[in-house]
Enzyme design. Sequence first.
Site, PDB file in Angstrom:
ATOM      1  N   GLU A  42      -3.814   1.732  -2.888  1.00  0.00           N
ATOM      2  CA  GLU A  42      -5.142   2.121  -2.393  1.00  0.00           C
ATOM      3  C   GLU A  42      -5.138   3.323  -1.456  1.00  0.00           C
ATOM      4  O   GLU A  42      -6.193   3.877  -1.169  1.00  0.00           O
ATOM      5  CB  GLU A  42      -5.821   0.935  -1.695  1.00  0.00           C
ATOM      6  CG  GLU A  42      -5.194   0.586  -0.366  1.00  0.00           C
ATOM      7  CD  GLU A  42      -6.186   0.117   0.691  1.00  0.00           C
ATOM      8  OE1 GLU A  42      -7.373  -0.001   0.396  1.00  0.00           O
ATOM      9  OE2 GLU A  42      -5.744  -0.125   1.821  1.00  0.00           O
ATOM     10  N   ASN A  43      -3.942   3.720  -0.973  1.00  0.00           N
ATOM     11  CA  ASN A  43      -3.878   4.881  -0.068  1.00  0.00           C
ATOM     12  C   ASN A  43      -2.988   5.990  -0.612  1.00  0.00           C
ATOM     13  O   ASN A  43      -2.530   6.854   0.137  1.00  0.00           O
ATOM     14  CB  ASN A  43      -3.342   4.467   1.308  1.00  0.00           C
ATOM     15  CG  ASN A  43      -4.064   3.280   1.887  1.00  0.00           C
ATOM     16  OD1 ASN A  43      -3.536   2.169   1.899  1.00  0.00           O
ATOM     17  ND2 ASN A  43      -5.283   3.491   2.342  1.00  0.00           N
ATOM     18  N   HIS A  70     -10.307   0.741  -0.051  1.00  0.00           N
ATOM     19  CA  HIS A  70     -10.369   2.180  -0.364  1.00  0.00           C
ATOM     20  C   HIS A  70     -10.444   2.454  -1.877  1.00  0.00           C
ATOM     21  O   HIS A  70     -10.227   3.600  -2.300  1.00  0.00           O
ATOM     22  CB  HIS A  70      -9.147   2.901   0.207  1.00  0.00           C
ATOM     23  CG  HIS A  70      -9.135   2.975   1.701  1.00  0.00           C
ATOM     24  ND1 HIS A  70      -9.990   3.768   2.416  1.00  0.00           N
ATOM     25  CD2 HIS A  70      -8.386   2.325   2.628  1.00  0.00           C
ATOM     26  CE1 HIS A  70      -9.764   3.629   3.718  1.00  0.00           C
ATOM     27  NE2 HIS A  70      -8.789   2.746   3.869  1.00  0.00           N
ATOM     28  N   ASP A  95       0.795  -1.234   0.000  1.00  0.00           N
ATOM     29  CA  ASP A  95       0.000   0.000   0.000  1.00  0.00           C
ATOM     30  C   ASP A  95       0.831   1.290   0.000  1.00  0.00           C
ATOM     31  O   ASP A  95       1.473   1.616   1.000  1.00  0.00           O
ATOM     32  CB  ASP A  95      -0.923   0.038   1.218  1.00  0.00           C
ATOM     33  CG  ASP A  95      -1.745  -1.247   1.389  1.00  0.00           C
ATOM     34  OD1 ASP A  95      -1.234  -2.343   1.066  1.00  0.00           O
ATOM     35  OD2 ASP A  95      -2.883  -1.148   1.873  1.00  0.00           O
ATOM     36  N   HIS A 115      -6.231  -8.692   0.148  1.00  0.00           N
ATOM     37  CA  HIS A 115      -6.306  -7.460   0.931  1.00  0.00           C
ATOM     38  C   HIS A 115      -7.184  -7.712   2.154  1.00  0.00           C
ATOM     39  O   HIS A 115      -8.411  -7.667   2.071  1.00  0.00           O
ATOM     40  CB  HIS A 115      -6.884  -6.371   0.033  1.00  0.00           C
ATOM     41  CG  HIS A 115      -6.672  -4.991   0.551  1.00  0.00           C
ATOM     42  ND1 HIS A 115      -5.488  -4.318   0.405  1.00  0.00           N
ATOM     43  CD2 HIS A 115      -7.482  -4.166   1.242  1.00  0.00           C
ATOM     44  CE1 HIS A 115      -5.586  -3.125   0.957  1.00  0.00           C
ATOM     45  NE2 HIS A 115      -6.790  -3.013   1.488  1.00  0.00           N
ATOM     46  N   HIS A 120      -0.522  -2.566   6.454  1.00  0.00           N
ATOM     47  CA  HIS A 120       0.543  -1.556   6.396  1.00  0.00           C
ATOM     48  C   HIS A 120       1.763  -1.910   7.254  1.00  0.00           C
ATOM     49  O   HIS A 120       2.592  -1.037   7.517  1.00  0.00           O
ATOM     50  CB  HIS A 120       0.019  -0.161   6.782  1.00  0.00           C
ATOM     51  CG  HIS A 120      -0.964   0.388   5.799  1.00  0.00           C
ATOM     52  ND1 HIS A 120      -1.295   1.721   5.727  1.00  0.00           N
ATOM     53  CD2 HIS A 120      -1.713  -0.215   4.831  1.00  0.00           C
ATOM     54  CE1 HIS A 120      -2.183   1.922   4.772  1.00  0.00           C
ATOM     55  NE2 HIS A 120      -2.460   0.756   4.220  1.00  0.00           N
ATOM     56  N   HIS A 150      -2.992  -4.370   3.171  1.00  0.00           N
ATOM     57  CA  HIS A 150      -4.010  -3.711   4.004  1.00  0.00           C
ATOM     58  C   HIS A 150      -3.567  -3.383   5.433  1.00  0.00           C
ATOM     59  O   HIS A 150      -3.993  -2.368   5.965  1.00  0.00           O
ATOM     60  CB  HIS A 150      -5.324  -4.513   4.058  1.00  0.00           C
ATOM     61  CG  HIS A 150      -6.403  -3.909   4.907  1.00  0.00           C
ATOM     62  ND1 HIS A 150      -7.083  -2.767   4.537  1.00  0.00           N
ATOM     63  CD2 HIS A 150      -6.920  -4.270   6.110  1.00  0.00           C
ATOM     64  CE1 HIS A 150      -7.986  -2.471   5.477  1.00  0.00           C
ATOM     65  NE2 HIS A 150      -7.899  -3.369   6.448  1.00  0.00           N
TER      66      HIS A 150
END
Length: 270
Positions: free
Chosen positions: A39-40, A68, A8, A154, A181, A179
């Site tokens: 996604e972030n 996200h 991510d 994820h 992190h 997911h």
Amino acid sequence: MRVLFLGDVMGRAGRRAISENLPRLRAEWALDFVVVNAENATGGMGLNAGHAQTILSAGADCITLGDHAFDQRDMQSAIEAEPRILRPLNLARVAPGVGQRLFTTTGGKRVLVVQALGQVFMKKPFADPYSAVDKVLKAHPLGRLAAAIVVDFHAEVTSEKMAMGHWCDGRASLVVGTHTHVPTADAMILPGGTAYQTDAGMCGDYNSVIGMDKAEPMRRFITGLNKERFTPANGEATLAGTFIETDDSTGFARRVVPVRVGGRLQASAP
Ligand SMILES: [Fe+2]
Ligand SMILES: [Fe+2]
């Protein structure tokens, strides 16, 4: 084949680390294919079309998303226009985009990328990821239709992710979690030949709470009170992920190495 998966991408710090390092790593590590979970990447919440292009231009062949996926509105149309971006398979049936695609590398090899969302401790009750992934893997036999297969799972919990690793063992080249992190120390090759790591970690500033500036998350945990919005931490990011080398005839992993470049985490490279 030499494949790099990066976890991510978190905010500006993550994007900067991708732009500054990925072009060089791609050449130095002689990578055939690069998958980046982004996604972030936009303010910590989703991915906009402009930042997607930044990551693709830096050397990603495929971008995956996550829970996200559509936090940035423009991704609903951007994903239809950019086939290199995937969203999870098990979103609503009418969601824009697709959850799997067969890519062809510049060397002419076919790589399948699949993404699914977990069900445990997630914000929404997503559909069964095991049957969704099974269907895709059955349609793409490893070593025949695809020279390499990467599954991005994820999900929040380690148990659900390990079960997915075993479910795909012998049918995928790599099953890697995203997911949470935080990278896990369990990169390994499963008995059937599939490389596995429970979580790739994030590409972000680790002087943070999972990529967010630490003040507000700490306040919420310690006092139970909200004061400000979460904003991504902006110190030097660590690029975190998983490298695999696969056997071109079988598609199985020969080698798996956790990747950590720059920032605060201890370095690790293939
Ligand atoms: Fe994330
Ligand atoms: Fe997520």
